[in-house]
Write a protein that holds these residues in place. Structure first.
Motif, short mmCIF file in Angstrom:
data_model
loop_
_atom_site.label_atom_id
_atom_site.label_comp_id
_atom_site.label_asym_id
_atom_site.label_seq_id
_atom_site.Cartn_x
_atom_site.Cartn_y
_atom_site.Cartn_z
N PRO A 114 0.85 -1.20 -0.17
CA PRO A 114 -0.01 -0.10 -0.04
C PRO A 114 0.79 1.40 -0.07
N TYR A 115 2.21 1.18 0.20
CA TYR A 115 2.92 2.31 0.44
C TYR A 115 3.89 2.56 -0.50
N ALA A 116 4.22 1.52 -1.09
CA ALA A 116 5.25 1.47 -2.40
C ALA A 116 5.17 2.82 -3.21
N LYS A 117 4.11 3.14 -3.58
CA LYS A 117 3.71 4.31 -4.38
C LYS A 117 4.43 5.57 -4.08
N ASP A 118 4.90 5.69 -2.96
CA ASP A 118 5.53 6.85 -2.41
C ASP A 118 6.85 6.89 -2.18
N LEU A 119 7.60 5.78 -2.93
CA LEU A 119 8.94 5.81 -2.96
C LEU A 119 9.65 7.03 -3.70
N THR A 120 10.52 7.64 -3.31
CA THR A 120 11.23 8.80 -3.74
C THR A 120 12.76 8.72 -3.85
N GLY A 121 13.16 8.17 -2.78
CA GLY A 121 14.71 7.76 -2.70
C GLY A 121 15.29 6.68 -3.54
N ASP A 122 16.60 6.47 -3.55
CA ASP A 122 17.31 5.41 -4.10
C ASP A 122 17.12 4.29 -3.27
N LEU A 123 16.65 3.03 -3.84
CA LEU A 123 16.56 1.89 -3.20
C LEU A 123 17.16 0.65 -3.89
N LEU A 124 17.89 -0.13 -3.28
CA LEU A 124 18.33 -1.38 -3.83
C LEU A 124 17.94 -2.35 -2.91
N ILE A 125 17.34 -3.74 -3.48
CA ILE A 125 16.80 -4.72 -2.98
C ILE A 125 17.79 -5.82 -3.45
N TYR A 126 18.48 -6.66 -2.49
CA TYR A 126 19.03 -7.82 -2.83
C TYR A 126 18.38 -8.99 -2.19
N HIS A 127 18.61 -10.29 -2.93
CA HIS A 127 17.86 -11.36 -2.29
C HIS A 127 18.61 -12.60 -2.95
N GLY A 128 19.08 -13.89 -1.90
CA GLY A 128 19.13 -14.93 -2.70
C GLY A 128 18.19 -15.73 -3.19
N MET A 129 18.27 -16.33 -4.15
CA MET A 129 16.99 -16.69 -4.82
C MET A 129 16.42 -18.09 -4.40
N ALA A 130 17.55 -18.71 -3.66
CA ALA A 130 17.28 -20.21 -2.71
C ALA A 130 16.88 -19.87 -1.60
N ASP A 131 16.68 -18.70 -1.04
CA ASP A 131 16.38 -18.32 0.51
C ASP A 131 15.04 -19.07 0.68
N ASP A 132 15.47 -20.06 1.79
CA ASP A 132 13.94 -20.98 2.24
C ASP A 132 13.53 -20.41 3.40
N ASN A 133 13.80 -19.20 3.81
CA ASN A 133 13.11 -18.59 4.85
C ASN A 133 12.53 -17.47 4.53
N VAL A 134 12.99 -16.35 4.00
CA VAL A 134 12.24 -15.22 3.21
C VAL A 134 12.25 -15.66 1.76
N LEU A 135 11.02 -16.11 1.39
CA LEU A 135 11.18 -16.68 -0.07
C LEU A 135 11.37 -15.63 -0.90
N PHE A 136 12.00 -15.85 -1.91
CA PHE A 136 12.42 -15.02 -2.96
C PHE A 136 11.30 -14.31 -3.71
N THR A 137 10.06 -15.04 -3.55
CA THR A 137 8.70 -14.48 -3.88
C THR A 137 8.39 -12.89 -3.37
N ASN A 138 8.96 -12.83 -2.03
CA ASN A 138 8.64 -11.54 -1.53
C ASN A 138 9.23 -10.50 -2.41
N SER A 139 10.46 -10.63 -2.91
CA SER A 139 11.15 -9.60 -3.66
C SER A 139 10.42 -9.47 -5.00
N THR A 140 10.19 -10.64 -5.76
CA THR A 140 9.77 -10.70 -7.04
C THR A 140 8.53 -10.04 -7.28
N LYS A 141 7.82 -10.22 -6.06
CA LYS A 141 6.32 -9.58 -6.11
C LYS A 141 6.47 -8.15 -5.88
N LEU A 142 7.34 -7.65 -5.28
CA LEU A 142 7.61 -6.35 -5.13
C LEU A 142 8.33 -5.70 -6.24
#
Length: 310
Positions: free
Chosen positions: A262-290
């Motif tokens: 609900p809040y992503a539309k308000d991003l104005t600053g520089d953002l880097l997201i990194y993720h391990g694609m085989a993460d079995d705790n915080v699934l990679f789907t969390n990032s790809t959905k974003l």
């Protein structure tokens, strides 16, 4: 203080409590079966772990691993550039005491950019006078490069009791961010802080908090690095999430409010997201959905993904 850990003793019948360990810092205690002796694993922010054997009275019998930083120690060449962080507290506007750790560069005659390192979630404590391992070394590196490095333990974090953790219940991503913003306001009061160059970095729950900071508090955080972030609590472990957020069917509104979308539309600053694609705790789907959501909004961001990495 919740920033230190000590061994105490008290009679079974009650009465005065006596502190047994004396050195300021964090003591991990393991007693023998007959409780006549204990092993003390001790450290501070700038003292790597030292292990010693003690009588139950606290008298030291011997070192098991003194780990003294002498001329042959691998840390010795770097000691002259090390900064001892300040561990203290401030009060929020509602009177809540918040503990912080602050590394400040040696030259305080000019203003410096800030890295706010955070975690923010339950069951963890960031601000404590103990050896930080690789992350602690990284903070020394940042400070040596001229950054102010700042962390707080917001409401919801460990070692302050249940009442301190309760505000997170069914409200993840709200009160923690409020406290982090209070921390930035505290930074604004320091003459050597460049308040126009404050960035935020965290991993896992800290990655989630980084996104919330960038999406909901862009006036305070100019850049963010989110590592393996939770973006939708419906994608995370039930045994953890439902303890703090309730059930996704009966508490759907809380889940929606606690997601980053609900809040992503308000991003104005520089953002880097990194993720391990085989993460079995915080699934990679969390990032790809974003990624998909930000792309649909035509909002630019940076990403770095690691195939095969957890």
């Amino acid at each position: 203080s919740p920033t230190q850990k000590h061994l105490y003793k008290v009679a079974l019948t009650g009465g005065d409590i006596t502190k047994v360990t004396q050195r300021d810092g964090f003591h991990g205690i393991a007693f023998s079966k007959d409780a006549s002796v204990y092993v003390d694993s001790f450290s501070t922010t700038n003292t790597p772990q030292q292990v010693s054997l003690h009588k139950a009275t606290g008298e030291q019998l011997t070192w098991l691993n003194e780990n003294k930083i002498d001329a042959n120690h691998p840390l010795k060449p770097y000691q002259q550039n090390w900064i001892k962080p300040t561990i203290a507290s401030f009060n929020t506007q509602d009177g809540t005491e918040i503990f912080y750790r602050l590394y400040k560069p040696t030259n305080t005659e000019k203003q410096h950019p800030v890295i706010v390192y955070l975690y923010g979630g339950p069951g963890a404590q960031v601000v404590k006078d103990s050896w930080g391992g690789n992350r602690g070394l990284l903070m020394q590196y940042w400070a040596n490069k001229g950054y102010v490095v700042f962390s707080i333990d917001n409401r919801g974090s460990e070692a302050r009791g249940k009442a301190f953790e309760d505000p997170l219940y069914k409200k993840m991503g709200s009160v923690e961010l409020d406290d982090q913003v209070e921390g930035v306001k505290f930074l604004h009061s320091l003459p050597y802080v460049d308040k126009n160059r404050i960035g935020v970095y965290g991993h896992s729950y800290g990655g989630y908090m980084t996104l919330m900071a960038m999406f909901k508090a862009g006036d305070y955080f100019k850049a963010g690095v989110a590592g393996a972030p939770v973006t939708d609590w419906g994608l995370y472990d039930t045994h953890y999430t439902e303890r703090f957020m309730g059930h996704p069917k009966t508490d759907a509104e809380a889940y929606q409010a606690s997601s980053v979308f609900p809040y992503a539309k308000d991003l104005t600053g520089d953002l880097l997201i990194y993720h391990g694609m085989a993460d079995d705790n915080v699934l990679f789907t969390n990032s790809t959905k974003l990624y998909k959501h930000l792309q649909d909004l035509a909002i630019p961001f940076e990403s770095m993904d690691y195939p095969g990495k957890k």
